[in-house]
Design an enzyme around this catalytic site. Structure first.
Site: not given
Ligand SMILES: *[C@@H]1O[C@H](CO)[C@@H](O)[C@H](O)[C@H]1NC(C)=O
Ligand SMILES: *[C@@H]1O[C@H](CO)[C@@H](O)[C@H](O)[C@H]1NC(C)=O
Ligand SMILES: *[C@@H]1O[C@H](CO)[C@@H](O)[C@H](O)[C@H]1NC(C)=O
Ligand SMILES: *[C@@H]1O[C@H](CO)[C@@H](O)[C@H](O)[C@H]1NC(C)=O
Ligand SMILES: *[C@@H]1O[C@H](CO)[C@@H](O)[C@H](O)[C@H]1NC(C)=O
Ligand SMILES: *[C@@H]1O[C@H](CO)[C@@H](O)[C@H](O)[C@H]1NC(C)=O
Ligand SMILES: *[C@@H]1O[C@H](CO)[C@@H](O)[C@H](O)[C@H]1NC(C)=O
Ligand SMILES: *[C@@H]1O[C@H](CO)[C@@H](O)[C@H](O)[C@H]1NC(C)=O
Length: 814
Positions: A505, A507, A509, A620
């Site tokens: 979400g 970006g 990689v 997270d």
């Protein structure tokens, strides 16, 4: 058959009076002696009787062996009274008694008179006969450690004989050893191996084909077992179908029951060892427990719970299990059928021999102390009613050769079972309805997805605007290398799609290689990124300061125009979820690797919480945020939403709840209360996922709404935590270590944050076998639908939508 009349005639005709034995004779006659060096040989040259010394021993024994095979002694006369520093001779004396002696010293004798001749037969039986050819004594009645085809193990009630096998004391000492193998008791008999009188193994009772739990010994094309149970005699015996096959049962000096066969290869070949596995050990699982081979795990029978859950969970099963519901004899007890069991010990035959299954059930029901029954064909007359009283012990799960057992159960248990069955039927009906509804929902979801996409775009435009402002200048920031866009462009081959290794979400990689050859992962924050300037700065500042081998290492960043990029060390093995939830790749995650990963994450987290200069809450933690290096060492990544706390501050209330559904702690999800204990909760979930190979959510159980946490909690309370273990682990694993991990996982995921341990304690508990791990209490979320059904007046409720949307930060394989 035992009175061969023709033999008598033959015998009389060759009666010769002399003081020695004729060369290779099979008979020792009246007034004859057999001295050391002489032997009797059976007429077919199969067996030989004479004197021997086993191994390096100098003691002399009178015994019997196969004439043509490497020395294998099948019977020893004076096993407990060896001839030492002397010689002796076997004599059939004037009064017709048989003795092994030197002058007045007797080493062995048969207490009889009127013996006329001693003959060695081709089946390995040495018989003392009277003038009419009747057997006065036979070596078959004097079993040592070997059972030859035709020999009987058991009881002759008529002759008052018990034929037991007794092991040698050692491989070179035939004296009676510690182990005995017998068929007992005479009623409802079973095979029992004892050591010094204590039961060690047990098989039975006989069910018409084999002893319960000894499937290897059922009839086959070369092996014909026989069980006889008559009022006069109870015995087990066997024949080999092919006469040329030489075979024997042996109770080895160290207590194994083996069936051996002489093959063309000129050696004894082990065909069967009756002790199949650890699960055969007597009473392994205690009362009402059943042993599962393979992993050697005890489980309580359905309807029973561990007597002492604490011991049970620490792999001490001796206390066994107790009923969920106590029996109430006069109040509606009934029976539940269990399949595939090795039948328990201490069975008793009903005195009423010819009962049908229903009558047998009544017989058991009518006696309050009767706990189980079954009907098996012990006597070969169609079926006998077998009953058990008191506790049921020594059972084993035996899928390829078990028996059926009906166990007495309380009314409440029977009702519960009936209820469960009804629910299963209803659920099936609901299932069909649901699949229709699902179709409709899918359409709804697509519409929702499109709307969401549009909303995200709008916000991204706003955050792009924010990104024009360069991050605060900060001493520590400057320590971090700034890469220029040209370097990154060439490293990632102009961000080519071949180099893309992840998409989240926030970006994309990319994998890249610097001109030095060093491999890097570039997280390129998408222009419509959900990670705003604040998150970006946060991540850069944070990670730059953190140095730990279980945290992913930030090499630098790149800020140019609208582009914001983070440059990380490259992790060749991608993220944990990539392996854990994949059927094939999970097989590569052995227990050792999994444990190493658990320990690594724990250490990394401990560093974040306590050991670094800052107190950091990750917020997270989940498998996709655990990256694996080439050695499969775990590295925690993605600090995009981490929080820094200063000094002694340990927590706060936040309005914006971030995290991922399933991993976030209840107090944080519902009240926005954040502390290090929220990470501990996520860690607990993570541990259970690593052990089980299952995802916390979308974990579907056919008969309930439990999530992985609820399921683990259920298994824990039932004393079956090992059922949670991922089948992909395969190889035998250290049971205690696995159970400890499950226990720690459950402790970390407890409902109340105060009850959860600090990471420092967690690291201690995991790494130290002797550290006492407390019993866990109820976990945070147990059901898949926890959120859906939660209190809608909760103030933080709206935030749940927020985190559900923003949490998609899977940056696989940075
Ligand atoms: C056996 O030996 C004794 C004495 O040596 C002798 O008196 C007897 O007759 C013998 N018995 C037979 C059957 O040869
Ligand atoms: C047998 O002889 C050996 C050596 O002569 C001696 O050491 C041993 O004590 C003797 N054993 C018995 C039982 O007489
Ligand atoms: C009895 O034992 C002695 C030695 O102890 C031996 O010399 C003799 O030969 C033995 N007698 C027989 C009949 O074996
Ligand atoms: C031999 O048997 C008789 C009668 O069966 C008995 O009286 C005697 O005690 C026995 N002797 C031995 C040494 O067992
Ligand atoms: C039979 O064997 C037992 C031990 O197994 C022994 O005590 C007994 O003396 C033996 N009897 C005969 C007649 O060999
Ligand atoms: C045979 O074994 C049974 C069961 O262990 C025992 O009760 C009996 O005494 C033994 N008999 C002999 C002769 O060893
Ligand atoms: C044996 O069972 C039959 C059928 O249930 C019954 O009629 C009979 O009375 C029973 N006999 C005994 C001795 O229990
Ligand atoms: C129940 O069975 C046990 C064991 O056979 C026996 O001892 C007891 O007397 C029986 N009780 C009744 C009420 O028949």
């Amino acid at each position: 058959m035992w009175f061969p009349f023709p033999l008598l005639l033959v015998h009389c005709s060759i009666l010769v009076i002399s003081f020695g034995v004729a060369e290779s004779s099979d008979t020792l006659s009246f007034n004859q002696t057999l001295s050391d060096g002489q032997t009797l040989v059976s007429s077919g040259q199969v067996f030989e009787l004479g004197f021997f010394s086993p191994g390096t021993s100098r003691n002399r024994y009178l015994g019997m062996w196969y004439r043509n095979l490497t020395p294998t002694y099948v019977w020893v006369a004076n096993r407990n009274d060896p001839i030492v520093n002397s010689t002796a001779e076997l004599a059939l004396t004037q009064d017709g008694s048989l003795s092994l002696r030197n002058g007045s010293t007797s080493y062995w004798s048969v207490n009889t008179t009127a013996g006329a001749s001693l003959q060695l037969l081709d089946d390995g039986n040495l018989v003392l006969k009277d003038d009419s050819g009747n057997y006065l004594w036979q070596s078959y009645d004097n079993v040592t450690d070997t059972l030859l085809p035709g020999m009987k193990l058991g009881w002759s009630l008529e002759k008052g004989l018990v034929r037991n096998m007794t092991s040698w004391a050692s491989s070179t000492d035939p004296s009676s050893g510690q182990f005995t193998f017998s068929l007992d008791p005479p009623e409802s008999p079973q095979l029992v191996l004892r050591k010094d009188g204590q039961k060690l193994y047990r098989w039975g009772p006989w069910n018409g084909v084999r002893f319960s739990g000894s499937n290897e010994l059922r009839a086959n094309p070369v092996f014909d077992p026989m069980f006889n149970s008559s009022p006069l005699e109870v015995y087990y015996s066997y024949q080999v179908v092919e006469d040329s096959v030489v075979s024997r049962f042996l109770l080895t000096w160290d207590g194994l029951i083996q069936y051996l066969s002489w093959r063309n290869s000129n050696e004894w070949t082990l065909m069967v060892t009756l002790q199949r596995d650890e699960c055969d050990t007597y009473r392994k699982c205690g009362p009402f427990g059943s042993c599962y081979s393979g992993d050697t795990i005890c489980k309580c029978l359905e309807g029973f719970l561990p007597t002492s859950p604490q011991n049970w969970n620490s792999v001490d099963w001796t206390d066994g299990c107790t009923r969920k519901w106590e029996l109430d004899c006069r109040n509606g007890d009934g029976f539940v059928k269990y399949k595939d069991l090795k039948l328990p010990d201490n069975s008793r035959l009903s005195s009423n021999r010819s009962l049908s299954l229903e009558e047998c059930e009544m017989e058991c029901l009518n006696n309050c102390s009767c706990t189980a029954f079954t009907r098996i064909d012990i006597h070969g007359n169609g079926g006998d009613c077998v009953l058990w009283f008191e506790e049921l012990i020594d059972m084993k799960n035996y899928p390829d050769g078990g028996d059926v057992l009906y166990i007495r159960m309380a009314r409440a248990e029977l009702d519960a079972l009936a209820d469960a069955k009804r629910k299963r039927l209803i659920r099936r009906a609901i299932g069909i309805t649901l699949s229709v509804v699902c179709g409709l929902l899918t359409i709804g979801f697509i519409v929702w997805f499109i709307l969401r996409k549009m909303r995200l775009k709008k916000r991204a435009a706003f955050e792009r605007m924010l990104c024009q402002i360069p991050p605060e200048r900060n001493e520590e920031d400057l320590e971090l290398p700034l890469f220029d866009l040209v370097t990154i462009n060439s490293a990632t081959n102009e961000f080519s799609s071949e180099n893309k290794i992840g998409q989240g979400g926030f970006g994309k990689v990319y994998k890249g290689a610097l001109s030095s050859g060093k491999e890097i992962a570039v997280k390129r924050l998408s222009l419509d990124s959900g990670q705003g300037i604040q998150e970006f700065k946060n991540e850069v500042i944070l990670i730059a300061k953190l140095q730990h081998r279980n945290l992913v290492k930030l090499l630098g960043c790149c800020i140019q125009g609208e582009e914001r990029m983070l440059i990380y060390e490259f992790m060749p093995n991608k993220s944990l979820d990539h392996h854990l939830f994949d059927k094939t790749r999970s097989k590569l995650l052995s227990w050792d690797k999994r444990f190493n990963i658990i320990m690594g994450i724990a250490r990394g987290l401990l560093y974040l919480h306590q050991d670094s200069r800052l107190r950091i809450i990750h917020r997270d933690l989940k498998p996709s945020n655990i990256l694996l290096d080439s050695q499969m060492n775990p590295k925690i990544s993605d600090f995009g939403i981490a929080r820094i706390f200063q000094g002694e501050q340990t927590g706060e209330i936040t309005k914006r709840v971030f995290g991922t559904y399933g991993y976030i702690a209840p107090e944080y999800a519902l009240r926005g209360h954040i502390s290090v204990k929220s990470d501990v909760f996520s860690f607990g979930v993570l541990v259970l996922e690593i052990v089980s190979g299952k995802k916390i959510m979308g974990f579907s159980q056919p008969d309930n709404d439990l999530n992985l946490l609820g399921y683990a909690w259920k298994l824990w309370n039932e004393g079956n935590p090992l059922e949670l273990v991922d089948e992909a682990i395969g190889e035998p694993f250290p049971l205690k270590e696995v159970v400890r991990c499950i226990q720690v996982g459950l402790l970390c995921a407890q409902l109340r944050a105060e009850d959860r341990p600090m990471m420092s304690t967690v690291v201690l508990m995991l790494g130290n076998e002797n550290f006492e791990v407390p019993q866990p209490k109820e976990p945070g979320f147990k059901n898949e639908s926890m959120f859906i059904g939660s209190d809608s007046s909760s103030s933080a409720n709206n935030n749940l939508h927020t985190f559900n949307e923003i949490t998609i930060t899977n940056l696989d394989g940075r």
